[in-house]
Design a protein around this motif. Structure first.
Motif, PDB file in Angstrom:
ATOM      1  N   THR A 102       0.839  -1.197   0.000  1.00  0.00           N
ATOM      2  CA  THR A 102       0.000   0.000   0.000  1.00  0.00           C
ATOM      3  C   THR A 102       0.872   1.244   0.000  1.00  0.00           C
ATOM      4  O   THR A 102       1.870   1.321   0.730  1.00  0.00           O
ATOM      5  N   GLY A 103       0.497   2.197  -0.824  1.00  0.00           N
ATOM      6  CA  GLY A 103       1.270   3.419  -0.928  1.00  0.00           C
ATOM      7  C   GLY A 103       1.218   4.261   0.325  1.00  0.00           C
ATOM      8  O   GLY A 103       2.177   4.982   0.639  1.00  0.00           O
ATOM      9  N   ALA A 104       0.101   4.198   1.042  1.00  0.00           N
ATOM     10  CA  ALA A 104      -0.033   4.999   2.255  1.00  0.00           C
ATOM     11  C   ALA A 104       1.024   4.627   3.289  1.00  0.00           C
ATOM     12  O   ALA A 104       1.529   5.490   4.019  1.00  0.00           O
ATOM     13  N   MET A 105       1.377   3.361   3.361  1.00  0.00           N
ATOM     14  CA  MET A 105       2.371   2.922   4.336  1.00  0.00           C
ATOM     15  C   MET A 105       3.751   3.501   4.026  1.00  0.00           C
ATOM     16  O   MET A 105       4.555   3.743   4.939  1.00  0.00           O
ATOM     17  N   ALA A 106       4.034   3.729   2.748  1.00  0.00           N
ATOM     18  CA  ALA A 106       5.337   4.271   2.365  1.00  0.00           C
ATOM     19  C   ALA A 106       5.550   5.655   2.949  1.00  0.00           C
ATOM     20  O   ALA A 106       6.677   6.028   3.311  1.00  0.00           O
ATOM     21  N   VAL A 107       4.474   6.426   3.042  1.00  0.00           N
ATOM     22  CA  VAL A 107       4.593   7.790   3.562  1.00  0.00           C
ATOM     23  C   VAL A 107       4.993   7.778   5.033  1.00  0.00           C
ATOM     24  O   VAL A 107       5.750   8.639   5.494  1.00  0.00           O
ATOM     25  N   ILE A 108       4.495   6.816   5.801  1.00  0.00           N
ATOM     26  CA  ILE A 108       4.836   6.721   7.221  1.00  0.00           C
ATOM     27  C   ILE A 108       6.242   6.139   7.401  1.00  0.00           C
ATOM     28  O   ILE A 108       7.015   6.584   8.254  1.00  0.00           O
ATOM     29  N   GLY A 124      -9.865  12.712   2.466  1.00  0.00           N
ATOM     30  CA  GLY A 124      -8.796  13.695   2.648  1.00  0.00           C
ATOM     31  C   GLY A 124      -7.461  13.045   2.910  1.00  0.00           C
ATOM     32  O   GLY A 124      -6.428  13.484   2.378  1.00  0.00           O
ATOM     33  N   PHE A 125      -7.465  11.991   3.704  1.00  0.00           N
ATOM     34  CA  PHE A 125      -6.232  11.262   3.992  1.00  0.00           C
ATOM     35  C   PHE A 125      -5.664  10.659   2.713  1.00  0.00           C
ATOM     36  O   PHE A 125      -4.455  10.743   2.456  1.00  0.00           O
ATOM     37  N   THR A 126      -6.535  10.078   1.895  1.00  0.00           N
ATOM     38  CA  THR A 126      -6.084   9.437   0.662  1.00  0.00           C
ATOM     39  C   THR A 126      -5.498  10.457  -0.311  1.00  0.00           C
ATOM     40  O   THR A 126      -4.462  10.212  -0.942  1.00  0.00           O
ATOM     41  N   VAL A 127      -6.158  11.601  -0.452  1.00  0.00           N
ATOM     42  CA  VAL A 127      -5.655  12.641  -1.350  1.00  0.00           C
ATOM     43  C   VAL A 127      -4.309  13.179  -0.848  1.00  0.00           C
ATOM     44  O   VAL A 127      -3.380  13.430  -1.631  1.00  0.00           O
ATOM     45  N   GLY A 128      -4.193  13.351   0.469  1.00  0.00           N
ATOM     46  CA  GLY A 128      -2.923  13.806   1.036  1.00  0.00           C
ATOM     47  C   GLY A 128      -1.798  12.822   0.780  1.00  0.00           C
ATOM     48  O   GLY A 128      -0.672  13.217   0.435  1.00  0.00           O
ATOM     49  N   ILE A 129      -2.102  11.536   0.936  1.00  0.00           N
ATOM     50  CA  ILE A 129      -1.108  10.499   0.652  1.00  0.00           C
ATOM     51  C   ILE A 129      -0.690  10.544  -0.813  1.00  0.00           C
ATOM     52  O   ILE A 129       0.504  10.426  -1.148  1.00  0.00           O
ATOM     53  N   ALA A 130      -1.654  10.726  -1.711  1.00  0.00           N
ATOM     54  CA  ALA A 130      -1.349  10.783  -3.143  1.00  0.00           C
ATOM     55  C   ALA A 130      -0.423  11.954  -3.451  1.00  0.00           C
ATOM     56  O   ALA A 130       0.518  11.822  -4.251  1.00  0.00           O
ATOM     57  N   ALA A 131      -0.671  13.104  -2.827  1.00  0.00           N
ATOM     58  CA  ALA A 131       0.179  14.272  -3.062  1.00  0.00           C
ATOM     59  C   ALA A 131       1.606  14.024  -2.580  1.00  0.00           C
ATOM     60  O   ALA A 131       2.580  14.361  -3.270  1.00  0.00           O
ATOM     61  N   ALA A 134       5.199   3.008  15.232  1.00  0.00           N
ATOM     62  CA  ALA A 134       4.518   1.714  15.237  1.00  0.00           C
ATOM     63  C   ALA A 134       3.021   1.891  15.416  1.00  0.00           C
ATOM     64  O   ALA A 134       2.216   1.197  14.780  1.00  0.00           O
ATOM     65  N   LEU A 135       2.624   2.828  16.274  1.00  0.00           N
ATOM     66  CA  LEU A 135       1.205   3.099  16.465  1.00  0.00           C
ATOM     67  C   LEU A 135       0.573   3.637  15.186  1.00  0.00           C
ATOM     68  O   LEU A 135      -0.544   3.258  14.826  1.00  0.00           O
ATOM     69  N   ALA A 136       1.302   4.509  14.478  1.00  0.00           N
ATOM     70  CA  ALA A 136       0.792   5.040  13.211  1.00  0.00           C
ATOM     71  C   ALA A 136       0.649   3.937  12.171  1.00  0.00           C
ATOM     72  O   ALA A 136      -0.343   3.880  11.428  1.00  0.00           O
ATOM     73  N   VAL A 137       1.640   3.045  12.104  1.00  0.00           N
ATOM     74  CA  VAL A 137       1.580   1.925  11.157  1.00  0.00           C
ATOM     75  C   VAL A 137       0.391   1.011  11.487  1.00  0.00           C
ATOM     76  O   VAL A 137      -0.344   0.583  10.601  1.00  0.00           O
ATOM     77  N   ALA A 138       0.212   0.718  12.770  1.00  0.00           N
ATOM     78  CA  ALA A 138      -0.897  -0.145  13.188  1.00  0.00           C
ATOM     79  C   ALA A 138      -2.238   0.496  12.869  1.00  0.00           C
ATOM     80  O   ALA A 138      -3.151  -0.162  12.343  1.00  0.00           O
ATOM     81  N   ALA A 139      -2.375   1.790  13.162  1.00  0.00           N
ATOM     82  CA  ALA A 139      -3.634   2.482  12.892  1.00  0.00           C
ATOM     83  C   ALA A 139      -3.918   2.518  11.398  1.00  0.00           C
ATOM     84  O   ALA A 139      -5.062   2.329  10.962  1.00  0.00           O
ATOM     85  N   LEU A 140      -2.868   2.749  10.593  1.00  0.00           N
ATOM     86  CA  LEU A 140      -3.062   2.791   9.148  1.00  0.00           C
ATOM     87  C   LEU A 140      -3.425   1.419   8.599  1.00  0.00           C
ATOM     88  O   LEU A 140      -4.275   1.304   7.713  1.00  0.00           O
ATOM     89  N   ALA A 141      -2.795   0.372   9.121  1.00  0.00           N
ATOM     90  CA  ALA A 141      -3.109  -0.980   8.663  1.00  0.00           C
ATOM     91  C   ALA A 141      -4.558  -1.337   8.975  1.00  0.00           C
ATOM     92  O   ALA A 141      -5.272  -1.877   8.125  1.00  0.00           O
ATOM     93  N   VAL A 142      -4.999  -1.030  10.178  1.00  0.00           N
ATOM     94  CA  VAL A 142      -6.392  -1.293  10.540  1.00  0.00           C
ATOM     95  C   VAL A 142      -7.324  -0.423   9.717  1.00  0.00           C
ATOM     96  O   VAL A 142      -8.392  -0.864   9.276  1.00  0.00           O
ATOM     97  N   GLY A 143      -6.919   0.831   9.469  1.00  0.00           N
ATOM     98  CA  GLY A 143      -7.751   1.726   8.675  1.00  0.00           C
ATOM     99  C   GLY A 143      -7.887   1.274   7.243  1.00  0.00           C
ATOM    100  O   GLY A 143      -8.966   1.348   6.649  1.00  0.00           O
ATOM    101  N   ASP A 144      -6.789   0.790   6.646  1.00  0.00           N
ATOM    102  CA  ASP A 144      -6.845   0.267   5.283  1.00  0.00           C
ATOM    103  C   ASP A 144      -7.784  -0.925   5.194  1.00  0.00           C
ATOM    104  O   ASP A 144      -8.567  -1.056   4.251  1.00  0.00           O
TER     105      ASP A 144
END
Length: 277
Positions: A82-88, A134-141, A253-263
């Protein structure tokens, strides 16, 4: 206490999970091959975007897919890059180095496991859709600006965040190199878009990687390459662990976990919303 034990058992694989396999194994094999073909170029690209090597992306995609297939108890198992994980991961790798990624993953995994044991997964359904969009668009940018140095064929300076690194790369641009790399990038985008228009079943990402790579090789173009890809998987190693490192990686790690659950929650809401009702 019995209810808690029952909940724990429901999280583990059981014989009931194999019942559908006897009926749908042919379709599952075809689906697995298709997903693997599509995920391959994504795994390479997202690993590089995270500040790691293409080798890390390839190995992670293989190992994670096998583990998810064996230990996953869901009939709708979702596993992939997932591309969102790359940003974190990118700023964490820049700050601590690639050596901390295994420990970071273990910490995030334990947090997700704890959330599952406590039944916190349904809390994802409370996140408003505008927040997700909004989160997805921010990640794309952010992903776009991360790739600006690659598009113009300039190596990004270490220690700079995404946006300053992109503008710094533009100040060091070489017109001849930028024209070559930019055209190759544009060709890949056109091929992916054309494959999508022709048929959604076509692996556009893989076709684009193969076609554009062949063009660059046949024309003898001087452009940066991924490098050598290993032919075997490395032996597992125990990651470095210390109290100071654990405390430094805890927010990430908390951000990664939250993003994984969110995805996962977003996929569930998009494809099987009845599971969250």
């Amino acid at each position: 206490m019995p209810a808690f034990i029952t909940h724990l058992r429901s999280l583990l694989p059981c014989t009931d999970d194999l019942r559908a396999t006897k009926k749908y194994w042919r379709q599952d094999i075809a689906a697995g091959i298709t997903v693997g073909i599509v995920a391959l170029p994504l795994a390479l690209a997202f690993a590089i975007s995270s500040g790691l090597s293409a080798e890390a992306g390839l190995i992670t995609a293989i190992v994670a897919g096998i583990i998810a297939a064996i230990f996953g108890g869901s009939n709708y198992q979702i596993s992939g890059p997932t591309g969102a994980m790359a940003v974190i991961l990118a700023p964490i790798v820049a700050a601590h180095g690639a050596r901390v990624v295994p420990l970071l993953c273990l910490m995030a995994g334990l947090m997700i496991l704890l959330a599952g044991v406590l039944g916190l997964g349904r809390a994802v359904s409370l996140i408003p859709w505008p927040v997700i969009e909004g989160f997805t668009v921010g990640i794309a940018a952010i992903l776009f600006f991360q790739q600006v140095p690659n598009i113009i064929g300039v190596e990004a300076r270490a220690g700079l965040s995404t946006l300053p690194a992109a503008f710094d790369a533009l100040t060091r641009i070489t017109p001849a190199t930028a024209l070559t790399t930019g055209l190759l990038c544009l060709a890949a985008i056109i091929i992916i878009a054309a494959c999508t228009k022709i048929s959604k079943k076509l692996p556009g990402s893989l076709i684009a990687v193969l076609v554009v790579s062949i063009i660059a090789w046949a024309a003898g173009l001087t452009v940066p390459t991924i490098g050598t890809i290993p032919s075997t998987l490395p032996a597992p190693v125990v990651p470095e662990i210390s109290i100071s490192l654990l405390s430094a990686l805890a927010p990430g790690a908390l951000a990664v976990a939250a993003l994984a659950v969110g995805d996962l929650g977003e996929e569930l809401r998009a494809h099987i919303p009845e599971f969250l009702d």
